[in-house]
Motif scaffolding. Structure first.
Motif, PDB file in Angstrom:
ATOM      1  N   TRP A  56      17.408  -8.812   1.402  1.00 47.56           N
ATOM      2  CA  TRP A  56      19.011  -8.983   1.353  1.00 47.56           C
ATOM      3  C   TRP A  56      19.494  -7.834   2.181  1.00 47.56           C
ATOM      4  N   PRO A  57      20.231  -8.003   3.402  1.00 47.05           N
ATOM      5  CA  PRO A  57      20.740  -6.675   3.861  1.00 47.05           C
ATOM      6  C   PRO A  57      22.256  -6.179   3.282  1.00 47.05           C
ATOM      7  N   SER A  58      22.302  -4.769   3.027  1.00 50.39           N
ATOM      8  CA  SER A  58      23.582  -4.471   2.835  1.00 50.39           C
ATOM      9  C   SER A  58      24.336  -4.465   4.121  1.00 50.39           C
ATOM     10  N   ALA A  59      25.836  -4.120   4.079  1.00 52.47           N
ATOM     11  CA  ALA A  59      26.688  -4.208   4.851  1.00 52.47           C
ATOM     12  C   ALA A  59      26.379  -2.991   6.296  1.00 52.47           C
ATOM     13  N   THR A  60      25.820  -1.968   5.761  1.00 53.32           N
ATOM     14  CA  THR A  60      25.065  -1.066   6.674  1.00 53.32           C
ATOM     15  C   THR A  60      23.989  -1.508   7.462  1.00 53.32           C
ATOM     16  N   ASP A  61      23.350  -2.389   6.907  1.00 48.79           N
ATOM     17  CA  ASP A  61      22.165  -2.721   7.559  1.00 48.79           C
ATOM     18  C   ASP A  61      22.195  -3.567   8.678  1.00 48.79           C
ATOM     19  N   ILE A  62      23.446  -4.216   8.711  1.00 48.53           N
ATOM     20  CA  ILE A  62      23.567  -5.456   9.841  1.00 48.53           C
ATOM     21  C   ILE A  62      23.959  -4.827  11.025  1.00 48.53           C
ATOM     22  N   ASP A  63      23.533  -4.890  12.040  1.00 49.29           N
ATOM     23  CA  ASP A  63      23.726  -4.685  13.378  1.00 49.29           C
ATOM     24  C   ASP A  63      23.934  -5.846  14.547  1.00 49.29           C
ATOM     25  N   ILE A  64      25.244  -6.357  14.735  1.00 51.14           N
ATOM     26  CA  ILE A  64      25.426  -7.440  15.424  1.00 51.14           C
ATOM     27  C   ILE A  64      25.100  -7.159  17.117  1.00 51.14           C
ATOM     28  N   GLY A  65      24.871  -5.956  17.258  1.00 53.37           N
ATOM     29  CA  GLY A  65      24.347  -5.589  18.604  1.00 53.37           C
ATOM     30  C   GLY A  65      25.363  -5.177  19.723  1.00 53.37           C
ATOM     31  N   ASP A  66      25.082  -4.703  20.527  1.00 49.01           N
ATOM     32  CA  ASP A  66      26.067  -4.317  21.853  1.00 49.01           C
ATOM     33  C   ASP A  66      26.037  -5.289  22.821  1.00 49.01           C
ATOM     34  N   PRO A  67      27.314  -6.086  22.847  1.00 50.15           N
ATOM     35  CA  PRO A  67      27.349  -7.243  23.722  1.00 50.15           C
ATOM     36  C   PRO A  67      27.292  -6.650  25.259  1.00 50.15           C
ATOM     37  N   ASP A  68      27.278  -5.292  25.659  1.00 53.79           N
ATOM     38  CA  ASP A  68      27.097  -5.064  26.931  1.00 53.79           C
ATOM     39  C   ASP A  68      25.628  -4.883  27.467  1.00 53.79           C
ATOM     40  N   LEU A  69      24.593  -4.990  26.199  1.00 54.61           N
ATOM     41  CA  LEU A  69      23.396  -4.897  26.678  1.00 54.61           C
ATOM     42  C   LEU A  69      22.836  -6.223  27.349  1.00 54.61           C
ATOM     43  N   SER A  70      21.503  -6.495  27.925  1.00 59.95           N
ATOM     44  CA  SER A  70      21.056  -7.538  28.507  1.00 59.95           C
ATOM     45  C   SER A  70      20.649  -8.549  27.449  1.00 59.95           C
ATOM     46  N   VAL A  71      20.576 -10.003  27.555  1.00 57.82           N
ATOM     47  CA  VAL A  71      20.260 -10.737  26.632  1.00 57.82           C
ATOM     48  C   VAL A  71      18.720 -10.347  25.921  1.00 57.82           C
ATOM     49  N   GLU A  72      17.908  -9.910  26.735  1.00 58.30           N
ATOM     50  CA  GLU A  72      16.545  -9.488  26.229  1.00 58.30           C
ATOM     51  C   GLU A  72      16.891  -8.262  25.279  1.00 58.30           C
ATOM     52  N   ASP A  73      17.535  -7.434  25.748  1.00 53.91           N
ATOM     53  CA  ASP A  73      17.674  -6.187  24.609  1.00 53.91           C
ATOM     54  C   ASP A  73      18.383  -6.514  23.548  1.00 53.91           C
ATOM     55  N   ARG A  74      19.556  -7.142  23.615  1.00 53.02           N
ATOM     56  CA  ARG A  74      19.891  -7.667  22.442  1.00 53.02           C
ATOM     57  C   ARG A  74      19.030  -8.580  21.640  1.00 53.02           C
ATOM     58  N   LEU A  75      18.295  -9.420  22.020  1.00 50.37           N
ATOM     59  CA  LEU A  75      17.359 -10.152  21.033  1.00 50.37           C
ATOM     60  C   LEU A  75      16.198  -9.159  20.562  1.00 50.37           C
ATOM     61  N   ASP A  76      15.894  -8.044  21.542  1.00 57.65           N
ATOM     62  CA  ASP A  76      15.017  -6.992  20.756  1.00 57.65           C
ATOM     63  C   ASP A  76      15.544  -6.563  19.575  1.00 57.65           C
ATOM     64  N   ASP A  77      16.878  -5.960  19.699  1.00 56.05           N
ATOM     65  CA  ASP A  77      17.628  -5.128  18.783  1.00 56.05           C
ATOM     66  C   ASP A  77      17.698  -6.010  17.622  1.00 56.05           C
ATOM     67  N   PHE A  78      17.954  -7.467  17.747  1.00 57.28           N
ATOM     68  CA  PHE A  78      18.321  -8.058  16.461  1.00 57.28           C
ATOM     69  C   PHE A  78      17.129  -8.375  15.699  1.00 57.28           C
TER      70      PHE A  78
END
Length: 446
Positions: A56-78
């Motif tokens: 279970w993630p804490s508030a600091t563990d959740i990263d919604i991602g950078d919307p300026d990145l490409s879709v592939e990079d956002r999926l990789d980060d998520f």
């Protein structure tokens, strides 16, 4: 006292990551409207990852991602986050509210609807409909529009008159929790988050029974419908029973709290008609099982077939009827065809299963196809999906292929013949019975 619990879906999130990346890299082709058909509709397949107990993630563990990145990079980060890797992927479904005259009343579906003139494109229509029906803004920074699933032309079931082009789009939220949904009472009775594990499980495969006599309501009225029902019985389609992980009911819809006067004031004939002919899913019936079938199952089958264990064909059943003699005739007349089609599937084509309703069918369209002519891609009532596969034919310019209705090639032509044979058999049987009764009466009168 804390105890260690096993994760419910080990290994599924990485596969989902690969599928979403592939959908973005290789979008399915745009399907233009056929002649004399101007309507288009879009639906949103919304995914989320439910955290598991041990991760279970804490508030600091959740990263919604950078919307300026490409879709592939956002999926990789998520998907690189531990809570996502060990999470349980889920799909959001709606149950439509009951509305008189609506052929999809009470059905399980994806948020969506017809494209309006002010919509910029098909994706904009899916986003607008999701906002209107369930109150979810899919344009925020924590939502990723991955791409589209195969578009298809929805037609009348027994004919080839096109009704609309249906365009599914895939979204995934990077939040660990979902926003509060605002359900539109006239459109949505409830929403349900369903784990992908349940959709992929063979344990939840079932059938849906559809009243084919509804097609004759205008032509012959109640008596004609009753005669058709008594002869043909119900038509049986492949379906999936849904096991919700989370449900939100629209408590303001009529019938959510049953009226004490419900059913009173109806005549005996009206009650008899309702009892004998109605099989529509009642949105107020909270005890009725949720069944995924029809066009929505077709869309999900395209998507699920990309995930392991890739065995949707083996779990799929041909549409048939409940009348025993008609079922037997259908089985005999389609036996060789079903065996031949199965051999074609096993030769290398990986297809996906679907089921359409009693009123509509779907055509999968490959680039350059002409739907005004007979098309082997036709997906009749209860047909197969059009998911990507790596088979020996129908290869597109980008090296991918598309699953055609291999399992149902020629099936509905045989089904029509089976109905004619069945009607002739019933007439012959009835005539023989009437003749025997007449002879018996004559003997007793002598």
């Amino acid at each position: 006292m804390e105890s260690s619990q096993p994760d419910p879906s080990p290994g599924l999130s990485p596969h989902l990551h690969n599928v979403l990346t592939d959908l973005h890299r290789r979008p399915y082709p745009h399907v233009p409207n056929p002649p004399l058909c101007k309507k288009r509709a879009s639906v949103a397949l919304i995914l989320r990852i439910r955290p598991t107990y041990n991760h279970w993630p804490s508030a600091t563990d959740i990263d919604i991602g950078d919307p300026d990145l490409s879709v592939e990079d956002r999926l990789d980060d998520f998907f690189s986050q531990p809570w996502v890797q060990h999470g349980d992927p889920e799909v959001l479904f709606i149950k439509r509210a009951s509305r008189p005259g609506d052929r999809w009343t009470g059905h399980v579906a994806l948020p969506g609807g017809k494209r309006d003139p002010e919509d910029e494109d098909d994706k904009a229509a899916a986003i607008r409909e999701a906002s209107e029906e369930i109150g979810w803004d899919l344009t925020t920074d924590d939502c990723i529009c991955v791409g589209n699933l195969p578009e298809r032309v929805v037609t009348t079931s027994w004919g080839s008159v096109p009704l609309m082009v249906l365009c599914p789009f895939v979204f995934i939220t990077t939040r660990s929790d979902s926003p509060m949904l605002r359900l539109q009472p006239t459109e949505v009775a409830s929403t349900h988050w369903i784990p992908l594990r349940a959709l992929l499980s063979s344990s939840f495969r079932t059938v849906e029974h559809v009243d084919m006599s509804q097609r004759f309501a205008r032509q012959g009225g109640f008596l004609t419908r009753l005669a058709v029902r008594s002869m043909l019985g119900w038509m049986q389609f492949s379906a999936v029973r849904l096991l919700p992980a989370e449900t939100v009911q629209c408590t303001s819809i009529p019938g959510f709290v049953p009226d004490d006067q419900s059913g009173k004031g109806l005549s005996l004939l009206q009650r008899f008609k309702s009892w004998t002919l109605s099989n529509q899913a009642d949105s107020g019936d909270l005890n009725r099982p949720l069944l995924l079938w029809g066009l929505t199952l077709g869309i999900l089958a395209d998507f699920l077939d990309m995930l392991p264990p890739h065995n949707t064909v083996q779990q799929w059943k041909y549409p048939t009827f409940t009348a025993p003699d008609l079922r037997f005739i259908v089985s005999i007349l389609t036996y060789n065809l079903r065996k031949r089609n199965m051999r074609m599937v096993k030769s290398g084509a990986r297809t996906s299963d679907t089921a359409l309703d009693a009123d509509t069918a779907a055509l999968s369209v490959t680039p350059g196809s002409n739907i005004s002519k007979h098309d082997d891609n036709e997906v009749g009532i209860g047909g197969l999906g059009v998911g990507r596969y790596y088979g020996p034919s129908d290869r597109a310019s980008d090296g991918t292929s598309y699953a055609v209705g291999i399992m149902l090639r020629g099936y509905y032509q045989r089904l029509r013949v089976a109905i004619y044979v069945f009607l002739a058999w019933r007439v012959t049987l009835g005539s023989a019975a009437a003749f025997a009764a007449w002879r018996l009466i004559r003997r007793r009168l002598k």
